[in-house]
Write a protein that holds these residues in place. Structure first.
Motif, PDB file in Angstrom:
ATOM      1  N   LEU A   1     -16.382 -39.011  43.829  1.00 22.10           N
ATOM      2  CA  LEU A   1     -15.179 -39.919  44.157  1.00 22.10           C
ATOM      3  C   LEU A   1     -15.110 -40.920  43.214  1.00 22.10           C
ATOM      4  CD1 LEU A   1     -12.639 -39.883  45.924  1.00 22.10           C
ATOM      5  CD2 LEU A   1     -13.938 -41.175  47.552  1.00 22.10           C
ATOM      6  N   GLU A   2     -14.312 -41.246  42.553  1.00 21.65           N
ATOM      7  CA  GLU A   2     -14.322 -42.271  41.508  1.00 21.65           C
ATOM      8  C   GLU A   2     -12.842 -43.166  41.538  1.00 21.65           C
ATOM      9  OE1 GLU A   2     -16.325 -43.158  38.203  1.00 21.65           O
ATOM     10  OE2 GLU A   2     -17.571 -41.987  39.767  1.00 21.65           O
ATOM     11  N   ILE A   3     -12.992 -44.407  41.477  1.00 21.08           N
ATOM     12  CA  ILE A   3     -11.839 -45.567  41.696  1.00 21.08           C
ATOM     13  C   ILE A   3     -11.469 -46.008  40.193  1.00 21.08           C
ATOM     14  CG2 ILE A   3     -13.005 -47.439  42.351  1.00 21.08           C
ATOM     15  CD1 ILE A   3     -10.475 -48.008  44.172  1.00 21.08           C
ATOM     16  N   GLU A   4     -10.214 -45.779  39.801  1.00 21.58           N
ATOM     17  CA  GLU A   4      -9.745 -46.346  38.488  1.00 21.58           C
ATOM     18  C   GLU A   4      -9.045 -47.742  38.744  1.00 21.58           C
ATOM     19  OE1 GLU A   4      -6.760 -45.070  34.799  1.00 21.58           O
ATOM     20  OE2 GLU A   4      -7.163 -43.684  36.317  1.00 21.58           O
ATOM     21  N   LEU A   5      -9.475 -48.812  38.052  1.00 19.98           N
ATOM     22  CA  LEU A   5      -8.697 -50.059  38.425  1.00 19.98           C
ATOM     23  C   LEU A   5      -9.038 -50.855  36.910  1.00 19.98           C
ATOM     24  CD1 LEU A   5     -11.086 -52.511  40.839  1.00 19.98           C
ATOM     25  CD2 LEU A   5     -11.682 -50.046  39.478  1.00 19.98           C
ATOM     26  N   SER A   6      -8.389 -51.885  36.875  1.00 12.69           N
ATOM     27  CA  SER A   6      -8.742 -52.833  35.798  1.00 12.69           C
ATOM     28  C   SER A   6     -10.053 -53.705  35.846  1.00 12.69           C
ATOM     29  CB  SER A   6      -7.292 -53.763  35.731  1.00 12.69           C
ATOM     30  OG  SER A   6      -7.413 -54.801  36.438  1.00 12.69           O
ATOM     31  N   MET A   7     -10.295 -54.063  34.746  1.00 18.19           N
ATOM     32  CA  MET A   7     -11.600 -54.981  34.874  1.00 18.19           C
ATOM     33  C   MET A   7     -11.388 -56.229  35.615  1.00 18.19           C
ATOM     34  SD  MET A   7     -13.886 -56.451  31.907  1.00 18.19           S
ATOM     35  CE  MET A   7     -15.008 -57.681  32.226  1.00 18.19           C
ATOM     36  N   LYS A   8     -10.066 -56.906  35.212  1.00 16.90           N
ATOM     37  CA  LYS A   8      -9.883 -58.080  35.797  1.00 16.90           C
ATOM     38  C   LYS A   8      -9.813 -58.015  37.468  1.00 16.90           C
ATOM     39  CE  LYS A   8      -5.857 -61.361  36.334  1.00 16.90           C
ATOM     40  NZ  LYS A   8      -4.841 -61.134  36.942  1.00 16.90           N
TER      41      LYS A   8
ATOM     42  N   VAL B   1     -17.580 -37.664  34.092  1.00 18.74           N
ATOM     43  CA  VAL B   1     -17.196 -37.916  32.704  1.00 18.74           C
ATOM     44  C   VAL B   1     -16.635 -36.538  32.507  1.00 18.74           C
ATOM     45  CG1 VAL B   1     -17.704 -37.972  30.123  1.00 18.74           C
ATOM     46  CG2 VAL B   1     -18.322 -39.826  31.822  1.00 18.74           C
ATOM     47  N   ALA B   2     -17.599 -35.489  32.754  1.00 19.01           N
ATOM     48  CA  ALA B   2     -16.995 -34.208  32.647  1.00 19.01           C
ATOM     49  C   ALA B   2     -16.199 -33.591  33.443  1.00 19.01           C
ATOM     50  CB  ALA B   2     -18.492 -33.181  32.780  1.00 19.01           C
ATOM     51  N   ALA B   3     -16.263 -33.943  34.708  1.00 22.11           N
ATOM     52  CA  ALA B   3     -15.209 -33.348  35.660  1.00 22.11           C
ATOM     53  C   ALA B   3     -13.865 -34.113  35.522  1.00 22.11           C
ATOM     54  CB  ALA B   3     -15.898 -33.809  37.128  1.00 22.11           C
ATOM     55  N   LEU B   4     -13.811 -35.280  35.009  1.00 21.72           N
ATOM     56  CA  LEU B   4     -12.596 -35.895  34.963  1.00 21.72           C
ATOM     57  C   LEU B   4     -11.888 -35.739  33.438  1.00 21.72           C
ATOM     58  CD1 LEU B   4     -13.299 -38.930  37.112  1.00 21.72           C
ATOM     59  CD2 LEU B   4     -11.914 -37.105  37.552  1.00 21.72           C
ATOM     60  N   GLY B   5     -12.757 -35.324  32.658  1.00 20.23           N
ATOM     61  CA  GLY B   5     -12.374 -35.313  31.334  1.00 20.23           C
ATOM     62  C   GLY B   5     -11.864 -36.650  30.708  1.00 20.23           C
ATOM     63  N   ILE B   6     -12.485 -37.744  30.769  1.00 16.35           N
ATOM     64  CA  ILE B   6     -12.218 -38.978  30.182  1.00 16.35           C
ATOM     65  C   ILE B   6     -13.404 -39.493  29.242  1.00 16.35           C
ATOM     66  CG2 ILE B   6     -10.614 -39.751  31.906  1.00 16.35           C
ATOM     67  CD1 ILE B   6     -12.691 -41.107  33.167  1.00 16.35           C
ATOM     68  N   GLU B   7     -12.825 -40.478  28.564  1.00 20.25           N
ATOM     69  CA  GLU B   7     -13.891 -41.126  27.806  1.00 20.25           C
ATOM     70  C   GLU B   7     -15.065 -41.683  28.279  1.00 20.25           C
ATOM     71  OE1 GLU B   7     -11.004 -43.694  25.583  1.00 20.25           O
ATOM     72  OE2 GLU B   7     -10.279 -42.901  27.415  1.00 20.25           O
ATOM     73  N   PRO B   8     -16.264 -41.293  27.785  1.00 21.78           N
ATOM     74  CA  PRO B   8     -17.323 -41.761  28.624  1.00 21.78           C
ATOM     75  C   PRO B   8     -17.541 -43.367  28.762  1.00 21.78           C
ATOM     76  CG  PRO B   8     -18.321 -40.074  27.035  1.00 21.78           C
ATOM     77  CD  PRO B   8     -16.703 -40.285  26.796  1.00 21.78           C
ATOM     78  N   GLU B   9     -17.143 -43.864  27.640  1.00 25.06           N
ATOM     79  CA  GLU B   9     -17.099 -45.467  27.821  1.00 25.06           C
ATOM     80  C   GLU B   9     -16.232 -46.225  28.818  1.00 25.06           C
ATOM     81  OE1 GLU B   9     -18.672 -43.607  24.125  1.00 25.06           O
ATOM     82  OE2 GLU B   9     -16.531 -43.690  24.923  1.00 25.06           O
ATOM     83  N   ARG B  10     -15.274 -45.151  29.226  1.00 28.73           N
ATOM     84  CA  ARG B  10     -14.382 -45.856  30.273  1.00 28.73           C
ATOM     85  C   ARG B  10     -15.047 -45.587  31.687  1.00 28.73           C
ATOM     86  NH1 ARG B  10      -8.671 -43.553  30.767  1.00 28.73           N
ATOM     87  NH2 ARG B  10      -8.570 -45.021  32.325  1.00 28.73           N
ATOM     88  N   VAL B  11     -16.058 -45.050  31.886  1.00 27.10           N
ATOM     89  CA  VAL B  11     -16.700 -44.448  33.203  1.00 27.10           C
ATOM     90  C   VAL B  11     -17.903 -45.433  33.270  1.00 27.10           C
ATOM     91  CG1 VAL B  11     -17.859 -43.101  34.645  1.00 27.10           C
ATOM     92  CG2 VAL B  11     -15.825 -42.303  33.032  1.00 27.10           C
TER      93      VAL B  11
ATOM     94  N   PHE C   1     -10.605 -51.805  27.703  1.00 26.28           N
ATOM     95  CA  PHE C   1      -9.643 -50.729  28.238  1.00 26.28           C
ATOM     96  C   PHE C   1      -8.657 -51.310  29.035  1.00 26.28           C
ATOM     97  CE2 PHE C   1     -13.904 -48.871  27.407  1.00 26.28           C
ATOM     98  CZ  PHE C   1     -13.577 -47.850  26.488  1.00 26.28           C
ATOM     99  N   GLU C   2      -7.435 -50.617  29.568  1.00 29.16           N
ATOM    100  CA  GLU C   2      -6.586 -51.200  30.342  1.00 29.16           C
ATOM    101  C   GLU C   2      -7.086 -50.996  31.788  1.00 29.16           C
ATOM    102  OE1 GLU C   2      -2.060 -50.084  31.732  1.00 29.16           O
ATOM    103  OE2 GLU C   2      -2.545 -50.026  29.671  1.00 29.16           O
ATOM    104  N   THR C   3      -7.829 -49.743  31.950  1.00 25.00           N
ATOM    105  CA  THR C   3      -8.452 -49.276  33.138  1.00 25.00           C
ATOM    106  C   THR C   3      -9.739 -48.832  33.026  1.00 25.00           C
ATOM    107  OG1 THR C   3      -7.589 -47.210  33.529  1.00 25.00           O
ATOM    108  CG2 THR C   3      -6.268 -49.085  34.468  1.00 25.00           C
ATOM    109  N   ILE C   4     -10.793 -48.998  34.185  1.00 24.70           N
ATOM    110  CA  ILE C   4     -12.083 -48.398  34.071  1.00 24.70           C
ATOM    111  C   ILE C   4     -12.130 -47.465  35.482  1.00 24.70           C
ATOM    112  CG2 ILE C   4     -13.128 -50.030  32.368  1.00 24.70           C
ATOM    113  CD1 ILE C   4     -14.515 -51.428  34.737  1.00 24.70           C
ATOM    114  N   HIS C   5     -13.261 -46.721  35.175  1.00 28.82           N
ATOM    115  CA  HIS C   5     -13.801 -45.835  36.359  1.00 28.82           C
ATOM    116  C   HIS C   5     -15.040 -46.345  36.870  1.00 28.82           C
ATOM    117  CE1 HIS C   5     -10.506 -42.546  35.911  1.00 28.82           C
ATOM    118  NE2 HIS C   5     -10.731 -43.072  34.603  1.00 28.82           N
ATOM    119  N   VAL C   6     -15.028 -46.652  38.139  1.00 29.14           N
ATOM    120  CA  VAL C   6     -16.468 -46.794  38.906  1.00 29.14           C
ATOM    121  C   VAL C   6     -16.517 -45.808  40.048  1.00 29.14           C
ATOM    122  CG1 VAL C   6     -16.609 -49.231  38.063  1.00 29.14           C
ATOM    123  CG2 VAL C   6     -15.462 -48.728  40.130  1.00 29.14           C
ATOM    124  N   SER C   7     -17.524 -45.877  40.541  1.00 27.25           N
ATOM    125  CA  SER C   7     -17.582 -44.977  41.854  1.00 27.25           C
ATOM    126  C   SER C   7     -17.002 -45.774  42.927  1.00 27.25           C
ATOM    127  CB  SER C   7     -19.238 -45.029  42.392  1.00 27.25           C
ATOM    128  OG  SER C   7     -19.357 -44.444  43.605  1.00 27.25           O
TER     129      SER C   7
END
Length: 159
Positions: A135-142, A34-44, A123-129
């Motif tokens: 290393l994080e990957i951003e993708l849609s929940m679907k 969250v801190a490194a990418l500067g995004i909302e914690p709820e999206r990670v 969210f349109e996209t979320i981040h997971v490991s």
């Protein structure tokens, strides 16, 4: 390239990979992302492994937002189990092929039952490991649910 990224690429979904410098002294991997990418914690979202019905080798995947805790009772209900408890980290690593702090819900050695907190729908996209620390990957929940067969349920709680 990790198995998680390869799985996303092979599936032909839309995704983005985000890399940051992992501090080896850090043990709160989600908060570090969250801190490194500067995004909302709820999206990670963090990937947690639980063992079901008292069997340490019967595992499932629970995916919850970083600022939340996993509600084990809600998780067991969502997975149609009598009981869920946090899995032994060594068994989780051996089963998934990833190290703790870098366990991705994608590209695991063995496909496990999975449930993601329904807040991901916000969210349109979320981040997971993406399969390793830093290393994080951003993708849609679907797409995540399609790739790992996850269902969604209210499994997170804030304390």
């Amino acid at each position: 390239m990790t198995p998680a990224v390869l799985a996303a690429r092979k599936a032909g979904i839309s995704y983005k990979v985000h890399e940051y410098g992992h501090d080896s002294s850090c043990t709160s991997y989600g908060e570090e992302a969250v801190a490194a990418l500067g995004i909302e914690p709820e999206r990670v979202f963090k990937t947690l492994l639980v063992s079901l019905n008292g069997d340490p080798k019967k595992l499932a995947v629970a995916i919850v937002p970083v600022p939340c805790k996993l509600d084990l009772k809600a998780c067991s209900r969502a997975l149609k189990a009598k009981k869920a408890e946090m899995a032994d980290p060594a068994i989780a690593e051996k089963t998934t092929g990833y190290v703790v702090g870098g366990i991705s819900p994608l590209g695991q050695k063995k496909r496990l039952p999975a449930v993601i907190d329904e807040s991901a729908n916000n969210f349109e996209t979320i981040h997971v490991s993406a399969g390793k620390r830093g290393l994080e990957i951003e993708l849609s929940m679907k797409d995540l649910c399609t790739l790992n067969g996850a269902s969604s349920a209210c499994i997170a709680r804030k304390d």
